[in-house]
Design an enzyme around this catalytic site. Sequence first.
Site, PDB file in Angstrom:
ATOM      1  N   LEU A 171     -48.054 -25.781 -18.173  1.00 60.71           N
ATOM      2  CA  LEU A 171     -46.899 -26.498 -18.694  1.00 60.71           C
ATOM      3  C   LEU A 171     -45.663 -25.644 -18.459  1.00 60.71           C
ATOM      4  O   LEU A 171     -45.769 -24.453 -18.160  1.00 60.71           O
ATOM      5  CB  LEU A 171     -47.071 -26.777 -20.191  1.00 60.71           C
ATOM      6  CG  LEU A 171     -48.271 -27.637 -20.579  1.00 60.71           C
ATOM      7  CD1 LEU A 171     -48.434 -27.644 -22.082  1.00 60.71           C
ATOM      8  CD2 LEU A 171     -48.102 -29.059 -20.054  1.00 60.71           C
ATOM      9  N   ALA A 172     -44.486 -26.245 -18.624  1.00 62.62           N
ATOM     10  CA  ALA A 172     -43.269 -25.476 -18.402  1.00 62.62           C
ATOM     11  C   ALA A 172     -43.255 -24.220 -19.257  1.00 62.62           C
ATOM     12  O   ALA A 172     -42.851 -23.149 -18.799  1.00 62.62           O
ATOM     13  CB  ALA A 172     -42.040 -26.333 -18.693  1.00 62.62           C
ATOM     14  N   GLU A 173     -43.679 -24.343 -20.523  1.00 68.22           N
ATOM     15  CA  GLU A 173     -43.755 -23.156 -21.385  1.00 68.22           C
ATOM     16  C   GLU A 173     -44.939 -23.232 -22.327  1.00 68.22           C
ATOM     17  O   GLU A 173     -45.309 -24.318 -22.802  1.00 68.22           O
ATOM     18  CB  GLU A 173     -42.482 -22.979 -22.233  1.00 68.22           C
ATOM     19  CG  GLU A 173     -41.509 -21.962 -21.701  1.00 68.22           C
ATOM     20  CD  GLU A 173     -40.499 -22.553 -20.756  1.00 68.22           C
ATOM     21  OE1 GLU A 173     -39.824 -21.786 -20.042  1.00 68.22           O
ATOM     22  OE2 GLU A 173     -40.389 -23.789 -20.710  1.00 68.22           O
ATOM     23  N   THR A 174     -45.507 -22.062 -22.575  1.00 70.52           N
ATOM     24  CA  THR A 174     -46.447 -21.857 -23.671  1.00 70.52           C
ATOM     25  C   THR A 174     -45.796 -20.898 -24.644  1.00 70.52           C
ATOM     26  O   THR A 174     -45.317 -19.828 -24.252  1.00 70.52           O
ATOM     27  CB  THR A 174     -47.780 -21.284 -23.175  1.00 70.52           C
ATOM     28  OG1 THR A 174     -48.419 -22.247 -22.318  1.00 70.52           O
ATOM     29  CG2 THR A 174     -48.705 -20.967 -24.345  1.00 70.52           C
ATOM     30  N   HIS A 208     -37.424 -26.125 -25.943  1.00 71.72           N
ATOM     31  CA  HIS A 208     -38.411 -27.153 -26.304  1.00 71.72           C
ATOM     32  C   HIS A 208     -39.666 -26.551 -26.909  1.00 71.72           C
ATOM     33  O   HIS A 208     -40.283 -27.154 -27.794  1.00 71.72           O
ATOM     34  CB  HIS A 208     -38.732 -28.031 -25.084  1.00 71.72           C
ATOM     35  CG  HIS A 208     -39.725 -27.478 -24.130  1.00 71.72           C
ATOM     36  ND1 HIS A 208     -39.419 -26.508 -23.198  1.00 71.72           N
ATOM     37  CD2 HIS A 208     -41.028 -27.763 -23.948  1.00 71.72           C
ATOM     38  CE1 HIS A 208     -40.492 -26.228 -22.481  1.00 71.72           C
ATOM     39  NE2 HIS A 208     -41.493 -26.974 -22.916  1.00 71.72           N
TER      40      HIS A 208
END
Length: 261
Positions: A44-47, A73
């Site tokens: 994902l874009a960020e964890t 986010h």
Amino acid sequence: MQVRLFQLDSFTRERFRGNPAAVMLLQDFPADSVMQSIADENNLAETAFLVPDGEDYRLRWFTPKVEVPLCGHATLAGAAVVMERLETGRRQVTFHTASGPLPVERTDSGYRMDFPTRAAKPVPPPPGLTTALGATPVEVYGNAFNLMVLLQDEAAVRSLVPDMEAIAALPYPGVIVTAQGSEPYDFVSRYFAPAKGIPEDPVTGGAHTMLAPFWAGRLEKSEFLAYQASRRGGEIRCTLVGDRVMLEGACIFYFDGTAEI
């Protein structure tokens, strides 16, 4: 070792829209290489990695490729995890991060995050920018975090099909494109960061720490409703307060389970 893992859609009230983020609850941060591998696995874009710290939490963010100093986010998602799963009924939490303390409060419609602004100044367009974007910049601004490109109008932002390989070769970690919006939105934007493993980020809180002060000067106001015009799309309410910006949005849970690491 089994740990709790959540996935949420941020800056939206509709599942499968907004920006997906993973949130992992830990007792302490493991080695950076382990967190990087987890973020790569989550894809994902960020964890976000959360560690309890008294009444607060420490928070770090990883894309599939790198650790980043600020992420909107995934902070929003982390706040929802704390206040809707870990400590039900709690209305405020402070995350201690590489960007300093980030207070988040629950509102009637979502969560309001208190972030530092990121000032930008006019910069010469880097070589290859027009070709990389497939559009002609009107103005170009930059700082240590991102390049920001003003385009002619909202249609130019929405229709943009950039060359991701060329974007990744630019001397900036990410590229924001923006234009004044149409009702009900004050401005629209998109964000590209292939060098960080994020070809196009669906909705980017961190980009709005740069966008809000820019549009405050242009529109002579301090409160905005912004829209990030990615395929998934998402809304952010922005309020500029001195050198801070309040970013407000909603999020919805998709997954609540465990991971083995």
